[in-house]
Design an enzyme around this catalytic site. Structure first.
Site, short mmCIF file in Angstrom:
data_model
loop_
_atom_site.label_atom_id
_atom_site.label_comp_id
_atom_site.label_asym_id
_atom_site.label_seq_id
_atom_site.Cartn_x
_atom_site.Cartn_y
_atom_site.Cartn_z
N GLY A 171 0.84 -1.20 0.00
CA GLY A 171 0.00 0.00 0.00
C GLY A 171 0.87 1.24 0.00
O GLY A 171 0.60 2.21 -0.73
N ARG B 252 -7.46 -2.88 -2.48
CA ARG B 252 -7.39 -1.76 -1.53
C ARG B 252 -7.68 -0.45 -2.26
O ARG B 252 -7.06 -0.15 -3.27
CB ARG B 252 -6.00 -1.75 -0.86
CG ARG B 252 -5.84 -2.97 0.01
CD ARG B 252 -4.46 -3.07 0.58
NE ARG B 252 -4.17 -2.02 1.54
CZ ARG B 252 -2.99 -1.89 2.14
NH1 ARG B 252 -1.99 -2.73 1.86
NH2 ARG B 252 -2.79 -0.92 3.01
N ASP C 162 -1.08 -0.91 12.95
CA ASP C 162 -0.48 -2.21 12.67
C ASP C 162 -0.27 -3.05 13.93
O ASP C 162 -0.05 -4.26 13.86
CB ASP C 162 0.87 -2.06 11.94
CG ASP C 162 0.70 -1.41 10.57
OD1 ASP C 162 -0.45 -1.19 10.15
OD2 ASP C 162 1.73 -1.11 9.92
#
Ligand SMILES: O=C(O)C1=C[C@@H](OP(=O)(O)O)[C@@H](O)[C@H](O)C1
Ligand SMILES: C=C(OP(=O)(O)O)C(=O)O
Length: 424
Positions: free
Chosen positions: A89, A117, A305
Site C-alpha cells: 500500500g 485496496r 499495525d
C-alpha cells in the site's frame, strides 16, 4: 504454505528485519536525489523488493555491496511504462505521486490484496496536480499522463497517511515556489513524522501546523553528494517478539532504536501499563514473561499495525482490556477488524466491539486449531505468537503472506526454540 506452531516457551536472542516503512521511503528519496545513496541494513521483505524494483523501473541503478545497497540516480527516467507495487500500500501511494513527476504515460499496478485496496484519494491528488487519469475506478491499475503541476494541494487524510507521504516526497523534490498542503483528518501521524525525518535526511525541510498544514520550501538542488542512510530495525516486526516474550518466555530483541519515530514503538507504553517485565541493555530490549499481566486500555488509532498482536497480548492479560481504533483496520492487507475477530474466536477468547473499541477478556490459556492468514502478514505473526499460549498447536494457512514484511519470521521462530513445522 501451511505452518503448524506448537505451544511452548520462546527463548533466545533475535534481531528483527529493517523497517519496510523506512526502507521504502529511503528508496524513494534515493531515486529523487540526483547522486549516490548508500543504504545500510536494507530490508529484504517483499515490500522492500517491490520498492527497489520500482526505483529501478523509474531509472535508478542499484548495486549490492558488502550487505549494503548503492543507489545511483539522475532523477526520474523510466525504463518501463509499468510500475508494479507488489502488495505494498505504501509503495502504491508513495510512488504514484513520484511517477506523476514524469510527463509521459505510465501505469501503476500491483498484485493480490493491493488490487482490492481502495486508492480513491489518488484521483483527487493527481487531478489537482494537472495529471490525466484513464478509466480509474478507485482501484489499481491506474494509468496517468500529462505534465505535473507542483502547486498547493488539499488531501483527505481519513483513510491513510500514505497519500500525504507520496505528495510530500513528490513536491519536496520538485517545488519551484513555496507550496502548502492542507490535510483534513490526518491519521497515522508517527508515519508522517517518519516521512519528514527521511526528507530532512535528504536536505528537504518541511514544517507543519498540527499535521494539518504543511509548508514546503522551493527545492534547491542539493548537489550530487553521497548520502548514507541506515534503515532502523522494524518495531512492527519486533512487536511480535516483544509480545511473545511478555506472554510466553524470555527473549532479547537486538538493535532497536529507542528514540525512533516508528509508530509501533508505542507498544512499550502498553507493556508498562500491563506490568510486563522488560528493560533495556544498550540497544537490546530484554523481556520476560510475567504471570500476572494486568489488563490495559490503549488507543491504537495512530499505530494501527499493532492491533492484531495487541489483541493477543490482551488475551493473555487478567481482566478486560480495551483497544481503540477499529475504524483504522478495514483497509489493510485484510479487513483486520474481521480477521482479528476470527483469531480471537479461534483462541476461545470472549470479546465485544462497541463503537471504535474492542474489549477482550483475558484467559490463562488459548484454544488451538486452524486459521487462515487472510493473506495478511500481521495476522500470521499474531496467530503464531498466540500458539505459544494455546493448549494445542495452531495451524496457519497461507502463512507465506508473512514475507510481505518478515520473510525470515518462521526461521527466527525456530531459532527461538519454538517448534513449528511446514505441513504443506
Ligand atoms: O507510511 C507507512 O509506512 C505506513 C502507514 C500506515 O498506513 P496508513 O497511513 O494507511 O494507516 C501503516 O498501517 C502501514 O503499515 C505503513
Ligand atoms: C498495512 C500495511 O502496509 P501497507 O499499507 O504499506 O501495505 C502493513 O504493513 O501492515
Amino acid at each position: 504454505m501451511q505452518v503448524s506452531v506448537s505451544p511452548g516457551k520462546i527463548h533466545g536472542t533475535v534481531c528483527a528485519p529493517g523497517s519496510k516503512s523506512m526502507m521504502q521511503r529511503v528508496c524513494a528519496a534515493a531515486l529523487l536525489h540526483r547522486g549516490t545513496t548508500i543504504i545500510h541494513n536494507p530490508g529484504i521483505s517483499n515490500d522492500d523488493k517491490a520498492a527497489l524494483e520500482i526505483i529501478r523501473q523509474l531509472g535508478a541503478s542499484i548495486e549490492a555491496r558488502d550487505g549494503s545497497l548503492v543507489i545511483e540516480s539522475n532523477g526520474i527516467n523510466p525504463i518501463s511504462d509499468v510500475i508494479d507495487c507488489g502488495e505494498s500500500g505504501l509503495s502504491a501511494r508513495l510512488f504514484t505521486s513520484i511517477a506523476a513527476l514524469y510527463d509521459g504515460r505510465i501505469t501503476i499496478t500491483g498484485h493480490g490484496s493491493l488490487l482490492r485496496r481502495q486508492m480513491f484519494e489518488l484521483k483527487n491528488i493527481l487531478l489537482q496536480s494537472g495529471k490525466v487519469l484513464e478509466d480509474f475506478n478507485g482501484f489499481l491499475p491506474l494509468t496517468i499522463s500529462a505534465p505535473f503541476h507542483a502547486g498547493d494541494l488539499n488531501i483527505d487524510g481519513t483513510l491513510s497517511s500514505q497519500y500525504l507521504t507520496g505528495a510530500l516526497f513528490a513536491l519536496s523534490f520538485s517545488a519551484e515556489k513555496e507550496i502548502t498542503i492542507t490535510v483534513s483528518n490526518p491519521k497515522s501521524k508517527p508515519y508522517i513524522d517518519l516521512t519528514l525525518k527521511v526528507l530532512a535526511d535528504f536536505g528537504k525541510e518541511v514544517t507543519h501546523d498540527q499535521y494539518e498544514v504543511y509548508h514546503i520550501s522551493p527545492s534547491v538542488n542539493e548537489g550530487s553528494g553521497i548520502i548514507v542512510r541506515a534503515v532502523e530495525t522494524d518495531w512492527s516486526s519486533a512487536a511480535a517478539w516483544i509480545v511473545a516474550g511478555a506472554i510466553a518466555g524470555d527473549i532479547i530483541i537486538q538493535h532497536l532504536d529507542k528514540d525512533t519515530t516508528q509508530a509501533d514503538a508505542r507498544l512499550l507504553d502498553v507493556l508498562k501499563d500491563c506490568g510486563a517485565d522488560f528493560h533495556w541493555e544498550g540497544d537490546s530490549l530484554h523481556i520476560r514473561q510475567t504471570n500476572a499481566l494486568k489488563s490495559f486500555s490503549f488507543d491504537a488509532t495512530e499505530c494501527p499495525d499493532l492491533f492484531p498482536v495487541l489483541s493477543v497480548l490482551a488475551g493473555a492479560c487478567e481482566g478486560r482490556s480495551e483497544i481503540t481504533g477499529i475504524h483504522r483496520l478495514e483497509h489493510k492487507e485484510s479487513d483486520r477488524a474481521y480477521s482479528t475477530g476470527a483469531l480471537l474466536r479461534l483462541l476461545g477468547l470472549d470479546y465485544t466491539a462497541a463503537k471504535d473499541t474492542l474489549f477482550i477478556e483475558g484467559k490463562s490459556s488459548f484454544n488451538g486449531g486452524t486459521i487462515s492468514s487472510y493473506n495478511d502478514h500481521r495476522m500470521v505473526m499474531a496467530a503464531a505468537i498466540a500458539a505459544l499460549r494455546a493448549d494445542s498447536e495452531i495451524v496457519i494457512e497461507n502463512a507465506e503472506a508473512v514475507a510481505k514484511s518478515y520473510p525470515d519470521f518462521f526461521k527466527h521462530l525456530q531459532s527461538l526454540q519454538v517448534r513449528c513445522t511446514q505441513t504443506i
